[in-house]
Design a protein around this motif. Structure first.
Motif, mmCIF file in Angstrom:
data_model
loop_
_atom_site.group_PDB
_atom_site.id
_atom_site.type_symbol
_atom_site.label_atom_id
_atom_site.label_comp_id
_atom_site.label_asym_id
_atom_site.label_seq_id
_atom_site.Cartn_x
_atom_site.Cartn_y
_atom_site.Cartn_z
ATOM 1 N N LEU A 208 0.847 -1.188 0.000
ATOM 2 C CA LEU A 208 0.000 0.000 0.000
ATOM 3 C C LEU A 208 0.884 1.240 0.000
ATOM 4 C CD1 LEU A 208 -2.610 -1.132 2.683
ATOM 5 C CD2 LEU A 208 -2.906 -1.127 0.196
ATOM 6 N N ASN A 209 0.324 2.351 -0.445
ATOM 7 C CA ASN A 209 1.072 3.600 -0.537
ATOM 8 C C ASN A 209 0.598 4.593 0.510
ATOM 9 O OD1 ASN A 209 2.452 2.718 -2.943
ATOM 10 N ND2 ASN A 209 0.558 3.154 -4.057
ATOM 11 N N VAL A 210 1.506 5.473 0.895
ATOM 12 C CA VAL A 210 1.137 6.584 1.767
ATOM 13 C C VAL A 210 0.442 7.635 0.918
ATOM 14 C CG1 VAL A 210 1.978 8.410 3.274
ATOM 15 C CG2 VAL A 210 3.044 6.140 3.351
ATOM 16 N N GLY A 211 -0.746 8.018 1.304
ATOM 17 C CA GLY A 211 -1.493 9.027 0.558
ATOM 18 C C GLY A 211 -1.205 10.421 1.077
ATOM 19 N N ILE A 212 -2.227 11.183 1.349
ATOM 20 C CA ILE A 212 -2.088 12.531 1.879
ATOM 21 C C ILE A 212 -1.639 12.447 3.330
ATOM 22 C CG2 ILE A 212 -3.305 14.676 2.406
ATOM 23 C CD1 ILE A 212 -5.199 14.007 0.100
ATOM 24 N N VAL A 213 -0.682 13.266 3.723
ATOM 25 C CA VAL A 213 -0.201 13.320 5.101
ATOM 26 C C VAL A 213 -0.467 14.721 5.642
ATOM 27 C CG1 VAL A 213 1.782 13.078 6.624
ATOM 28 C CG2 VAL A 213 1.586 11.616 4.609
ATOM 29 N N LEU A 214 -1.238 14.772 6.743
ATOM 30 C CA LEU A 214 -1.583 16.042 7.377
ATOM 31 C C LEU A 214 -0.977 16.078 8.778
ATOM 32 C CD1 LEU A 214 -5.331 16.284 6.302
ATOM 33 C CD2 LEU A 214 -3.364 17.376 5.227
ATOM 34 N N PHE A 215 -0.552 17.261 9.233
ATOM 35 C CA PHE A 215 0.103 17.411 10.525
ATOM 36 C C PHE A 215 -0.696 18.371 11.402
ATOM 37 C CE2 PHE A 215 3.179 16.792 7.172
ATOM 38 C CZ PHE A 215 4.024 15.799 7.660
#
Length: 275
Positions: A208-215
């Motif tokens: 699986l891939n990392v999609g959107i990353v929010l902090f």
């Protein structure tokens, strides 16, 4: 002086005839000797001297009466340095002796070329782009992803190589290609509570891939930040496992604090950590 007196005593017409006769005689001598001087009619078949050293090629050609001149150089990674790569005229051509044979030899040191940006290109386009830069396609590695048969990553000696970096001509570039999404669906892995680095490893192990990353506002160390929310979540509101295909992405929300797990709440309802 006597010769000059004899010439001057002759009539002008007589002297003209003598001069014309001399010109005719000299002309016959010249034309009859021309074929000898130029070796007219003597032809030789050009031998194949590709792959030979400059010394070997020169000796073989001069033995047949050719002149030799190194005209150009290229770099071919599969050919030893200073060997003949091309010849003009080509092997098998029938030419006159004394003809000059021009050689193209392989360079000792490969020239440097900028690495092109291949990510997002189809395999065919990437291959043509590499050939235009005199670079080679090395290994191909397939990884599940949406865009089938497109380049996901470019590697040199097993490490990512950035576009624009100068690399030796003839280098082998490994391409990581998309194999498309899988046909089978598997449960979404649980990554809430893991660090971002751990989450990436779990997702990669599941293809699986990392999609959107929010902090949130307090994150200073991305790799050490904690996942407090993921989409899709491990389970839906009914407590059933969500399913996902290989090659799809999971969006992540990160915080500097580890989230508080509540066994009574499904993962998507876990509150964000408080500062």
């Amino acid at each position: 002086m006597k010769l000059f007196d004899n010439i001057t005593k002759r009539s002008f017409g007589y002297n003209i005839l003598v001069i014309l006769g001399l010109m005719v005689v000299l002309g016959f001598i010249f034309f009859f000797s021309l074929s000898f001087l130029t070796r007219h009619g003597e032809v030789v078949t050009v031998p194949d001297i590709r792959g030979k050293s400059i010394e070997q090629a020169t000796a073989a050609l001069e033995k047949l009466g050719f002149e030799v001149e190194v005209r150009d150089s290229v770099y071919i990674d599969t050919l030893q340095a200073l060997l003949v790569y091309e010849q003009t005229p080509e092997r098998g051509d029938v030419v006159k002796v004394n003809r000059t044979i021009y050689l193209t030899v392989n360079k000792v040191i490969p020239p440097m070329v900028p690495m092109p940006d291949l990510e997002g290109l189809t395999f065919r386009s990437a291959e043509m782009t590499l050939k235009a830069r005199r670079l080679n396609v090395g290994d191909t590695i397939y990884k599940p992803d949406f865009a089938t048969n497109t380049v996901l990553q470019q590697l040199l000696n097993g490490k990512p190589i950035k576009p624009g970096k100068e690399i030796p001509e003839g280098s082998n570039i490994t391409l990581v290609l998309s194999s498309g999404t899988g046909s089978m669906e598997n449960p979404v892995p649980e990554i809430v509570g893991l660090t971002y680095m751990e989450a990436r490893e779990v997702l990669a192990a599941s293809n699986l891939n990392v999609g959107i990353v929010l902090f949130d506002g307090g994150v200073t160390d991305t790799l050490g930040a904690f996942v407090f929310k993921q989409l899709p979540a491990r389970r839906n509101e009914l407590g059933e496992l969500n399913l996902i295909r290989a090659g799809e992405s999971v969006d992540l929300w990160l915080s500097s604090n580890r989230p508080v797990r509540d066994s009574l709440l499904p993962p998507q309802q876990i509150p964000a950590p408080q500062e």
